[in-house]
Scaffold this motif. Structure first.
Motif, PDB file in Angstrom:
ATOM      1  N   TYR A   1       1.542   3.293  11.592  1.00 33.45           N
ATOM      2  CA  TYR A   1       2.101   2.320  10.051  1.00 33.45           C
ATOM      3  C   TYR A   1       2.991   2.896   9.287  1.00 33.45           C
ATOM      4  O   TYR A   1       2.167   3.907   8.150  1.00 33.45           O
ATOM      5  N   HIS A   2       4.084   2.360   8.446  1.00 34.03           N
ATOM      6  CA  HIS A   2       4.805   2.977   7.380  1.00 34.03           C
ATOM      7  C   HIS A   2       4.496   1.886   6.340  1.00 34.03           C
ATOM      8  O   HIS A   2       5.361   0.662   6.354  1.00 34.03           O
ATOM      9  N   LEU A   3       3.585   2.223   5.378  1.00 35.53           N
ATOM     10  CA  LEU A   3       3.759   1.298   3.984  1.00 35.53           C
ATOM     11  C   LEU A   3       3.910   0.781   2.779  1.00 35.53           C
ATOM     12  O   LEU A   3       4.314   2.781   2.741  1.00 35.53           O
ATOM     13  N   TYR A   4       4.631   0.669   2.081  1.00 35.95           N
ATOM     14  CA  TYR A   4       5.302   0.649   1.017  1.00 35.95           C
ATOM     15  C   TYR A   4       4.521  -0.503   0.096  1.00 35.95           C
ATOM     16  O   TYR A   4       4.501  -1.698  -0.038  1.00 35.95           O
ATOM     17  N   SER A   5       4.369   0.153  -1.669  1.00 41.98           N
ATOM     18  CA  SER A   5       4.231  -0.430  -2.507  1.00 41.98           C
ATOM     19  C   SER A   5       5.529  -0.988  -3.479  1.00 41.98           C
ATOM     20  O   SER A   5       6.311   0.024  -3.651  1.00 41.98           O
TER      21      SER A   5
ATOM     22  N   ALA B   1       2.824  -7.746  10.988  1.00 39.58           N
ATOM     23  CA  ALA B   1       2.609  -7.368  12.132  1.00 39.58           C
ATOM     24  C   ALA B   1       2.386  -7.581  13.859  1.00 39.58           C
ATOM     25  O   ALA B   1       2.758  -6.890  14.792  1.00 39.58           O
ATOM     26  N   ASN B   2       3.058  -9.216  13.969  1.00 42.21           N
ATOM     27  CA  ASN B   2       3.279  -9.350  14.743  1.00 42.21           C
ATOM     28  C   ASN B   2       3.821  -9.218  16.683  1.00 42.21           C
ATOM     29  O   ASN B   2       3.585  -9.159  17.097  1.00 42.21           O
ATOM     30  N   TRP B   3       5.533  -9.764  15.427  1.00 35.76           N
ATOM     31  CA  TRP B   3       6.445  -8.714  16.424  1.00 35.76           C
ATOM     32  C   TRP B   3       6.267  -7.046  16.461  1.00 35.76           C
ATOM     33  O   TRP B   3       6.956  -6.800  17.455  1.00 35.76           O
ATOM     34  N   MET B   4       5.833  -7.009  15.435  1.00 37.27           N
ATOM     35  CA  MET B   4       6.292  -5.492  15.670  1.00 37.27           C
ATOM     36  C   MET B   4       5.056  -4.317  16.911  1.00 37.27           C
ATOM     37  O   MET B   4       5.475  -3.576  17.176  1.00 37.27           O
TER      38      MET B   4
ATOM     39  N   ARG C   1       4.717   0.002  -7.223  1.00 38.15           N
ATOM     40  CA  ARG C   1       4.874   0.980  -7.492  1.00 38.15           C
ATOM     41  C   ARG C   1       5.436   2.561  -7.041  1.00 38.15           C
ATOM     42  O   ARG C   1       6.388   3.389  -7.228  1.00 38.15           O
ATOM     43  N   GLY C   2       6.874   2.076  -6.367  1.00 34.86           N
ATOM     44  CA  GLY C   2       7.808   2.663  -5.114  1.00 34.86           C
ATOM     45  C   GLY C   2       6.840   3.576  -4.803  1.00 34.86           C
ATOM     46  O   GLY C   2       7.581   4.741  -4.672  1.00 34.86           O
ATOM     47  N   LYS C   3       6.030   3.909  -3.911  1.00 36.81           N
ATOM     48  CA  LYS C   3       5.739   4.409  -3.118  1.00 36.81           C
ATOM     49  C   LYS C   3       5.279   3.920  -1.638  1.00 36.81           C
ATOM     50  O   LYS C   3       4.935   3.276  -1.806  1.00 36.81           O
ATOM     51  N   ARG C   4       5.339   5.453  -1.189  1.00 38.59           N
ATOM     52  CA  ARG C   4       4.871   4.897   0.509  1.00 38.59           C
ATOM     53  C   ARG C   4       3.594   5.805   1.182  1.00 38.59           C
ATOM     54  O   ARG C   4       3.191   7.156   0.151  1.00 38.59           O
ATOM     55  N   ILE C   5       2.906   4.983   1.949  1.00 38.35           N
ATOM     56  CA  ILE C   5       1.945   5.843   2.848  1.00 38.35           C
ATOM     57  C   ILE C   5       2.489   5.473   4.321  1.00 38.35           C
ATOM     58  O   ILE C   5       3.113   4.708   4.525  1.00 38.35           O
ATOM     59  N   ARG C   6       1.926   7.056   5.271  1.00 37.04           N
ATOM     60  CA  ARG C   6       2.045   6.711   6.685  1.00 37.04           C
ATOM     61  C   ARG C   6       0.291   6.929   7.138  1.00 37.04           C
ATOM     62  O   ARG C   6      -0.591   7.552   6.745  1.00 37.04           O
TER      63      ARG C   6
ATOM     64  N   MET D   1       5.589  -1.798   6.495  1.00 37.02           N
ATOM     65  CA  MET D   1       7.640  -1.927   6.556  1.00 37.02           C
ATOM     66  C   MET D   1       7.954  -1.451   7.886  1.00 37.02           C
ATOM     67  O   MET D   1       8.302  -2.079   8.763  1.00 37.02           O
ATOM     68  N   ASP D   2       6.707  -0.528   8.569  1.00 38.04           N
ATOM     69  CA  ASP D   2       7.744  -0.676  10.256  1.00 38.04           C
ATOM     70  C   ASP D   2       5.647  -0.049  10.675  1.00 38.04           C
ATOM     71  O   ASP D   2       4.976  -0.119  10.207  1.00 38.04           O
ATOM     72  N   LEU D   3       5.753  -0.920  12.021  1.00 37.40           N
ATOM     73  CA  LEU D   3       4.811  -0.112  13.231  1.00 37.40           C
ATOM     74  C   LEU D   3       5.524   0.251  14.511  1.00 37.40           C
ATOM     75  O   LEU D   3       6.173   0.033  14.727  1.00 37.40           O
ATOM     76  N   THR D   4       4.615   1.331  14.327  1.00 37.95           N
ATOM     77  CA  THR D   4       5.789   1.902  15.647  1.00 37.95           C
ATOM     78  C   THR D   4       4.896   2.615  16.432  1.00 37.95           C
ATOM     79  O   THR D   4       3.457   2.855  16.063  1.00 37.95           O
ATOM     80  N   GLY D   5       5.275   3.215  17.911  1.00 36.66           N
ATOM     81  CA  GLY D   5       4.192   3.834  18.879  1.00 36.66           C
ATOM     82  C   GLY D   5       4.673   5.106  18.722  1.00 36.66           C
ATOM     83  O   GLY D   5       6.216   5.605  18.951  1.00 36.66           O
ATOM     84  N   VAL D   6       3.970   6.386  19.516  1.00 33.50           N
ATOM     85  CA  VAL D   6       4.632   7.757  20.221  1.00 33.50           C
ATOM     86  C   VAL D   6       3.138   7.552  20.661  1.00 33.50           C
ATOM     87  O   VAL D   6       2.494   7.570  21.685  1.00 33.50           O
TER      88      VAL D   6
END
Length: 169
Positions: free
Chosen positions: A83-87, A117-120, A90-95, A61-66
């Motif tokens: 990394y924000h991932l989504y199934s 992930a290329n552009w992110m 299953r409708g589940k998320r994990i970071r 879903m997203d890839l960012t820096g902090v």
């Protein structure tokens, strides 16, 4: 963050069982499952989360820096890539978070797992200066080539003047 524990999260429990020793710390607050992994195990963890049928995190879903420079009480690396991932099934998320040191921040690319992930990754490179080892085309994506520095770093001087760029022929 605490030592690895599933904290009641089925996603974290599955990750801890599926890739033993690859998780440094976890937390799950308000249904927000987060795992911190070392850069050397990042690709293995991401591939497991995508390919294992019981995990099925098929969407990046997203890839960012902090940038944590100056963050009170922080004792970890200066930078993190998140990394924000989504199934979808299953409708589940994990970071997933991975640290990157201050001197030469770098983590492996995730392009082989998720081409999006290329552009992110290019955006994180452009704005934070975090390199992605193995990225096929790591160059600026939002700022012009002559731009000096990485403006989302906390120590980037907001008054800094950038070089003027004329028309390209």
């Amino acid at each position: 963050m605490e030592t690895p524990s599933d904290h009641g999260s089925e996603e974290l429990a599955h990750l801890l069982r599926g890739v033993p020793g690859a998780v440094l710390a976890t937390h799950a607050e308000c249904g927000d499952a987060t795992a911190i992994v070392p850069a050397g195990r990042l690709v293995e963890v991401l591939r497991f989360l995508r390919d294992d049928p019981s995990a099925a995190f098929d969407m990046l879903m997203d890839l960012t820096g902090v940038d944590y420079v100056g963050y009170p009480g922080r004792s970890g690396p200066r930078f993190e890539v998140v990394y924000h991932l989504y199934s979808l099934v299953r409708g589940k998320r994990i970071r997933i978070k991975v640290g990157a040191d201050a001197e030469a921040p770098e983590v492996p690319t995730a392009i082989e797992i998720w081409p999006a992930a290329n552009w992110m990754e290019r955006e994180v490179w452009d704005l934070y200066g975090i390199r992605f080892a193995g990225h096929p085309d790591l160059r600026r994506i939002l700022l012009y080539d002559e731009f000096e520095g990485h403006p989302l770093r906390k120590d980037y001087p907001k008054e800094r003047r950038q070089p003027l760029v004329g028309p390209r022929n």
